[in-house]
Design an enzyme around this catalytic site. Structure first.
Site, PDB file in Angstrom:
ATOM      1  N   TYR A 168       3.941 -11.748   3.358  1.00 22.92           N
ATOM      2  CA  TYR A 168       2.935 -10.774   3.823  1.00 22.92           C
ATOM      3  C   TYR A 168       1.769 -11.475   4.525  1.00 22.92           C
ATOM      4  O   TYR A 168       1.413 -11.130   5.650  1.00 22.92           O
ATOM      5  CB  TYR A 168       2.452  -9.996   2.603  1.00 22.92           C
ATOM      6  N   SER A 172      -0.783   8.117   5.055  1.00 22.40           N
ATOM      7  CA  SER A 172      -1.230   7.786   3.695  1.00 22.40           C
ATOM      8  C   SER A 172      -2.336   6.729   3.732  1.00 22.40           C
ATOM      9  O   SER A 172      -2.609   6.120   4.774  1.00 22.40           O
ATOM     10  CB  SER A 172      -0.044   7.260   2.866  1.00 22.40           C
ATOM     11  N   GLY A 205      -4.661   4.487   6.576  1.00 22.81           N
ATOM     12  CA  GLY A 205      -4.393   5.187   7.839  1.00 22.81           C
ATOM     13  C   GLY A 205      -4.848   6.633   7.785  1.00 22.81           C
ATOM     14  O   GLY A 205      -5.430   7.158   8.735  1.00 22.81           O
TER      15      GLY A 205
HETATM   16  N1  NAP Z   1      -4.322  -1.371   0.132  1.00 17.83           N
HETATM   17  C1  NAP Z   1      -4.672  -2.652   0.163  1.00 17.83           C
HETATM   18  O1  NAP Z   1      -5.098  -3.223  -0.850  1.00 17.83           O
HETATM   19  C2  NAP Z   1      -4.579  -3.415   1.451  1.00 17.83           C
HETATM   20  C3  NAP Z   1      -5.190  -4.675   1.512  1.00 17.83           C
HETATM   21  C4  NAP Z   1      -5.111  -5.402   2.665  1.00 17.83           C
HETATM   22  C5  NAP Z   1      -4.452  -4.877   3.770  1.00 17.83           C
HETATM   23  N2  NAP Z   1      -3.844  -3.655   3.694  1.00 17.83           N
HETATM   24  C6  NAP Z   1      -3.150  -3.169   4.879  1.00 17.83           C
HETATM   25  O2  NAP Z   1      -3.569  -1.863   5.176  1.00 17.83           O
HETATM   26  C7  NAP Z   1      -2.536  -1.188   5.907  1.00 17.83           C
HETATM   27  C8  NAP Z   1      -2.323   0.194   5.318  1.00 17.83           C
HETATM   28  O3  NAP Z   1      -1.815   0.065   4.010  1.00 17.83           O
HETATM   29  P1  NAP Z   1      -2.199   1.060   2.816  1.00 17.83           P
HETATM   30  O4  NAP Z   1      -2.838   0.246   1.771  1.00 17.83           O
HETATM   31  O5  NAP Z   1      -2.898   2.255   3.333  1.00 17.83           O
HETATM   32  O6  NAP Z   1      -0.746   1.415   2.235  1.00 17.83           O
HETATM   33  P2  NAP Z   1       0.223   2.648   2.478  1.00 17.83           P
HETATM   34  O7  NAP Z   1      -0.429   3.905   2.040  1.00 17.83           O
HETATM   35  O8  NAP Z   1       1.501   2.257   1.843  1.00 17.83           O
HETATM   36  O9  NAP Z   1       0.360   2.692   4.062  1.00 17.83           O
HETATM   37  C9  NAP Z   1       1.388   2.100   4.788  1.00 17.83           C
HETATM   38  C10 NAP Z   1       1.747   3.074   5.898  1.00 17.83           C
HETATM   39  O10 NAP Z   1       2.693   2.456   6.787  1.00 17.83           O
HETATM   40  C11 NAP Z   1       3.651   3.430   7.141  1.00 17.83           C
HETATM   41  N3  NAP Z   1       4.907   2.777   7.511  1.00 17.83           N
HETATM   42  C12 NAP Z   1       5.633   1.921   6.741  1.00 17.83           C
HETATM   43  N4  NAP Z   1       6.751   1.557   7.399  1.00 17.83           N
HETATM   44  C13 NAP Z   1       6.721   2.204   8.596  1.00 17.83           C
HETATM   45  C14 NAP Z   1       7.612   2.257   9.703  1.00 17.83           C
HETATM   46  N5  NAP Z   1       8.740   1.529   9.719  1.00 17.83           N
HETATM   47  N6  NAP Z   1       7.290   3.043  10.762  1.00 17.83           N
HETATM   48  C15 NAP Z   1       6.138   3.773  10.741  1.00 17.83           C
HETATM   49  N7  NAP Z   1       5.249   3.750   9.735  1.00 17.83           N
HETATM   50  C16 NAP Z   1       5.552   2.984   8.665  1.00 17.83           C
HETATM   51  C17 NAP Z   1       3.845   4.275   5.873  1.00 17.83           C
HETATM   52  O11 NAP Z   1       4.320   5.564   6.190  1.00 17.83           O
HETATM   53  P3  NAP Z   1       5.867   5.994   5.957  1.00 17.83           P
HETATM   54  O12 NAP Z   1       6.283   5.408   4.639  1.00 17.83           O
HETATM   55  O13 NAP Z   1       5.828   7.484   5.977  1.00 17.83           O
HETATM   56  O14 NAP Z   1       6.603   5.422   7.118  1.00 17.83           O
HETATM   57  C18 NAP Z   1       2.413   4.336   5.342  1.00 17.83           C
HETATM   58  O15 NAP Z   1       1.732   5.471   5.820  1.00 17.83           O
HETATM   59  C19 NAP Z   1      -1.307  -2.101   5.857  1.00 17.83           C
HETATM   60  O16 NAP Z   1      -1.186  -2.828   7.043  1.00 17.83           O
HETATM   61  C20 NAP Z   1      -1.648  -3.045   4.709  1.00 17.83           C
HETATM   62  O17 NAP Z   1      -0.998  -4.279   4.834  1.00 17.83           O
HETATM   63  C21 NAP Z   1      -3.899  -2.919   2.564  1.00 17.83           C
END
Ligand code: NAP
Length: 251
Positions: free
Chosen positions: A152, A17, A20
């Site tokens: 976080y 998602s 990623g």
């Molecule tokens: N979006 C933002 O505004 C933002 C800002 C700063 C940093 N980030 C960082 O960007 C990264 C990606 O986040 P995103 O925004 O793309 O949100 P997201 O779509 O919720 O992505 C999080 C991903 O982590 C996976 N995940 C969670 N727990 C897991 C586990 N125990 N084992 C394996 N996979 C796991 C989830 O897949 P499953 O649920 O299928 O396991 C999901 O695909 C994160 O590190 C987040 O902190 C995001």
């Protein structure tokens, strides 16, 4: 689209998602074979359908034996090398200190720190073989204002320090280590807070007001920077934390 990652092998946690998924699709378009990991098979499948060079293995990376399974699958499929590891899986609890419990701390640090270390340690022999590179996903909040995000951003501050430390340690082996610090990017992470709808809206509006570019970013805007860092075009970049945040960190 350029083919800067032709012949490379990449592993991306949380590739089912958001950021990623965008990185997996971008890397594959640039020629890489990409393995994505996450817990939800349906989400991984959906990403893999976007490009035949993307494969997946369903695993919970907070469980060390499941990380082992991921690395074994990588070896079976691609041999003893890994060119690019992206530690992207993360969870973002939004909570004031007055409400935080140790269970919240454990959940954030188990995934955002401990699992990241486990995946890195278990991948390292393959990365060393390939003289590859590592990209850790942090957040602008690790070094800038982030009320109600202490668990976080504390976890992500560790990730940024790992990045610098590992870059120094692995430079003699020809391995680069960098981080990306995204700002507010429109993904599902914004929908899974434990706040009430009203508080979540206020939280989001509060952050939106601090973005100089005046909008949330898109996952693809992180993926394009990641593709650069993963490629040989960034051959002299290591130990860096790239802000991709619409100017938020500069304000
Ligand atoms: N979006 C933002 O505004 C933002 C800002 C700063 C940093 N980030 C960082 O960007 C990264 C990606 O986040 P995103 O925004 O793309 O949100 P997201 O779509 O919720 O992505 C999080 C991903 O982590 C996976 N995940 C969670 N727990 C897991 C586990 N125990 N084992 C394996 N996979 C796991 C989830 O897949 P499953 O649920 O299928 O396991 C999901 O695909 C994160 O590190 C987040 O902190 C995001």
């Amino acid at each position: 689209m350029s083919k800067r990652l032709e012949g490379k092998v990449a592993l991306i946690s949380g590739g089912g998602s958001g950021i990623g998924r965008a990185m997996a699709i971008r890397f594959a378009k640039e020629g890489a074979h990409v393995m994505i990991v996450g817990r939800r098979e349906s989400a991984l499948q959906e990403t893999a359908q976007a490009d035949e060079k993307i494969s997946y293995v369903a695993a919970d990376i907070t469980k060390t034996e499941q990380v082992e399974k991921v690395i074994d699958t990588m070896k079976e499929k691609y041999g003893e090398k890994l060119d690019i590891l992206v530690n992207n899986a993360g969870w973002c609890p939004v909570q004031p200190l007055k409400e935080i419990t140790l269970a919240d701390y454990d959940r954030a640090f188990d995934l955002d720190v401990r699992a990241l270390v486990d995946v890195t340690i278990q991948s390292l022999p393959l990365i060393l073989n390939a003289k590859g590179n590592i990209i850790n996903i942090s957040t602008v909040g690790a070094t800038h204002r982030a009320p109600n995000l202490s668990m976080y951003v504390g976890a992500k501050a560790a990730v940024e320090n790992f990045t610098r430390c590992w870059a120094l340690e692995l430079a003699p082996d020809g391995v680069r280590v960098n981080a990306i610090a995204p700002g507010a990017i429109r993904t599902d992470i914004w929908n899974v807070t434990n706040l009430s709808d009203e508080a979540a809206k206020a939280h989001e509006e509060g952050i939106a007001a601090t973005i100089p570019c005046g909008r949330f970013g898109a996952p693809e805007e992180i993926a394009s920077v990641a593709a650069f860092l993963a490629s040989d075009e960034a051959s002299y970049v290591s130990g860096a934390v790239y802000a991709v945040d619409g100017g938020q960190g500069a304000a």
